[in-house]
Design an enzyme around this catalytic site. Sequence first.
Site, PDB file in Angstrom:
ATOM      1  N   GLY A 239      37.996  42.887  20.473  1.00 24.95           N
ATOM      2  CA  GLY A 239      38.054  43.014  21.928  1.00 24.95           C
ATOM      3  C   GLY A 239      37.394  44.236  22.522  1.00 24.95           C
ATOM      4  N   GLY A 275      34.028  42.153  16.895  1.00 24.62           N
ATOM      5  CA  GLY A 275      32.830  41.326  16.824  1.00 24.62           C
ATOM      6  C   GLY A 275      31.742  41.977  17.660  1.00 24.62           C
ATOM      7  N   ARG A 276      31.954  41.927  18.990  1.00 19.09           N
ATOM      8  CA  ARG A 276      30.953  42.424  19.928  1.00 19.09           C
ATOM      9  C   ARG A 276      30.612  43.899  19.710  1.00 19.09           C
ATOM     10  NH1 ARG A 276      30.751  40.119  25.133  1.00 19.09           N
ATOM     11  NH2 ARG A 276      32.882  39.437  24.739  1.00 19.09           N
ATOM     12  N   ARG A 312      25.568  33.156  28.004  1.00 20.74           N
ATOM     13  CA  ARG A 312      26.541  34.046  28.649  1.00 20.74           C
ATOM     14  C   ARG A 312      26.346  34.188  30.167  1.00 20.74           C
ATOM     15  NH1 ARG A 312      27.613  38.744  27.806  1.00 20.74           N
ATOM     16  NH2 ARG A 312      29.851  38.528  27.657  1.00 20.74           N
ATOM     17  N   CYS A 345      16.756  22.064  32.560  1.00 21.36           N
ATOM     18  CA  CYS A 345      16.914  21.330  33.819  1.00 21.36           C
ATOM     19  C   CYS A 345      18.320  21.472  34.379  1.00 21.36           C
ATOM     20  CB  CYS A 345      16.579  19.868  33.590  1.00 21.36           C
ATOM     21  SG  CYS A 345      14.892  19.724  33.004  1.00 21.36           S
ATOM     22  N   TYR A 374      27.509  36.780  20.514  1.00 19.48           N
ATOM     23  CA  TYR A 374      27.682  35.583  21.343  1.00 19.48           C
ATOM     24  C   TYR A 374      26.366  35.172  21.996  1.00 19.48           C
ATOM     25  CZ  TYR A 374      32.375  37.228  20.457  1.00 19.48           C
ATOM     26  OH  TYR A 374      33.503  37.684  19.829  1.00 19.48           O
TER      27      TYR A 374
HETATM   28  N1  LLP Z   1      39.619  38.117  16.790  1.00 17.35           N
HETATM   29  C1  LLP Z   1      39.901  36.945  17.391  1.00 17.35           C
HETATM   30  C2  LLP Z   1      41.115  36.225  17.002  1.00 17.35           C
HETATM   31  C3  LLP Z   1      39.044  36.452  18.389  1.00 17.35           C
HETATM   32  O1  LLP Z   1      39.341  35.303  18.990  1.00 17.35           O
HETATM   33  C4  LLP Z   1      37.885  37.173  18.742  1.00 17.35           C
HETATM   34  C5  LLP Z   1      36.972  36.680  19.792  1.00 17.35           C
HETATM   35  C6  LLP Z   1      37.611  38.378  18.066  1.00 17.35           C
HETATM   36  C7  LLP Z   1      38.502  38.829  17.099  1.00 17.35           C
HETATM   37  C8  LLP Z   1      36.396  39.221  18.353  1.00 17.35           C
HETATM   38  O2  LLP Z   1      36.398  39.691  19.651  1.00 17.35           O
HETATM   39  P1  LLP Z   1      35.329  40.793  20.118  1.00 17.35           P
HETATM   40  O3  LLP Z   1      35.582  42.047  19.321  1.00 17.35           O
HETATM   41  O4  LLP Z   1      33.987  40.260  19.863  1.00 17.35           O
HETATM   42  O5  LLP Z   1      35.601  40.965  21.567  1.00 17.35           O
HETATM   43  N2  LLP Z   1      31.979  34.170  23.998  1.00 17.35           N
HETATM   44  C9  LLP Z   1      32.597  35.273  24.702  1.00 17.35           C
HETATM   45  C10 LLP Z   1      33.554  36.044  23.816  1.00 17.35           C
HETATM   46  C11 LLP Z   1      34.625  35.174  23.191  1.00 17.35           C
HETATM   47  C12 LLP Z   1      35.494  35.928  22.221  1.00 17.35           C
HETATM   48  C13 LLP Z   1      36.314  34.980  21.402  1.00 17.35           C
HETATM   49  N3  LLP Z   1      37.177  35.622  20.457  1.00 17.35           N
HETATM   50  C14 LLP Z   1      31.499  36.164  25.276  1.00 17.35           C
HETATM   51  O6  LLP Z   1      30.321  35.857  25.112  1.00 17.35           O
HETATM   52  O7  LLP Z   1      31.806  37.149  25.950  1.00 17.35           O
END
Ligand code: LLP
Length: 424
Positions: A239, A275-276, A312, A345, A374
């Site tokens: 997150g 992740g991000r 996005r 389109c 993403y």
């Molecule tokens: N752990 C779980 C259980 C998750 O569902 C997620 C992301 C993460 C970790 C990693 O989160 P991060 O560190 O990347 O924030 N497609 C969206 C983001 C969806 C995130 C889904 N879950 C976007 O492009 O902003």
Amino acid sequence: MHEFKYKDNQLYCEGLKVENLAQTFGTPLYVYSYETLTGHYLRLKEAFQGVNPLICYSVKANSNLALLKALVKLGAGLDIVSGGELERAHRAGCPSRKIVYASVGKTDQEISAALTSGILFFNVESLAELANINRIAGSKGVNCRVAIRINPDVEAKTHKFITTGKITNKFGIDLNRAYQILLLRKKFENVSICGLHIHIGSQITTAEPFVGAIKKVTSFINKLKLKGIILEYLNIGGGLGIIYDRETPQTASKYAQKILPLLRATGLKIIMEPGRFIAGNSGILVAKVLYIKPTPKKKFIIVDAGMNDLVRPALYGAYHQILPLKGKARGKGKEELADVVGPICESGDFLAKHRLVAKVKEGEYIAVFGAGAYGFSMSSNYNSRMRAAEVLVHKNKVFIIRKRETFSDLIRNEVIPDFLKGKK
Ligand code: LLP
């Protein structure tokens, strides 16, 4: 911090001129910096060394095998959400004991495959799922570990589509239900509940929502202790936000300063699922300007990357910085108000709307920043477009890590029934 920098009015990724990469590999093209990707992982690890966490990179952010391998080689574990991601984790050489598995909808086959592989634990999202894991483990004659994913009902202060820790979201289990499940834990004889998991949302730029959520689970952990229920793991999810525009997210060390004391106090082994934070700024999407189209109301810059390559902006109205590969460093050249759009389109097919962007000409290239997470992983074949190629830059070398799709990739699984074959 990232390794995409302008030198002599040309964008470089580490030691290579991005324009040369666009010419060699074609566009749309995802370009990743090894240094940036691994640097983010190492920075987070260092910031949290006080609790020596297992950092399970969230595969969904960018699941390219080469990137997974780069992180796994440095010791990262992986956070997965499907059977496909489990396979990827194996292919990337991730030890099973470093894999955690979340998802509200794990199928029997997926559960079974993860049990066979011997992952560290499942993050369980409902009582029904717990019962199912217990049943499948029993039928295979194995025991397994699970963490209960808690829905702490906190406001993550991010886009509503990527908020996951409010009680109205489908994720996790509320504290009361989780308590009841833990009291009944002996009923699930093939499963041992070894921890708690939270993931409250994505692109969170302040520590406050994390602090709120961790405080709630900490008092829950204490309540459990009074009942003699002792856990081993606390998985704090992902997150952490990054800079796309003018956000001022906390650095890894500021974030650590705020939450380390809370984590230490739990006495549990800590797992993180970023992740991000790791992948986001380590990649750009490079596109070519096809046409400049002035209209009575506005100007469109039509490029060869669309919402199928990077969804996005269309999906969340997300901001991604867009700069020409060749030209003055940010904000120093001539700018004009325009929409940067793709060839798809749909009117929702835009990369930037009503934005002051550097003046570009047909045939020139642009870079869409912050596309490492993403980006490719959410791309599609909509409009029968072949998905982009991906390259990884390491110092002065470039490696193709996913070939551009071809028409045969596109139709590989399609079948024309016999009765439709023939001329008439
Ligand atoms: N752990 C779980 C259980 C998750 O569902 C997620 C992301 C993460 C970790 C990693 O989160 P991060 O560190 O990347 O924030 N497609 C969206 C983001 C969806 C995130 C889904 N879950 C976007 O492009 O902003």
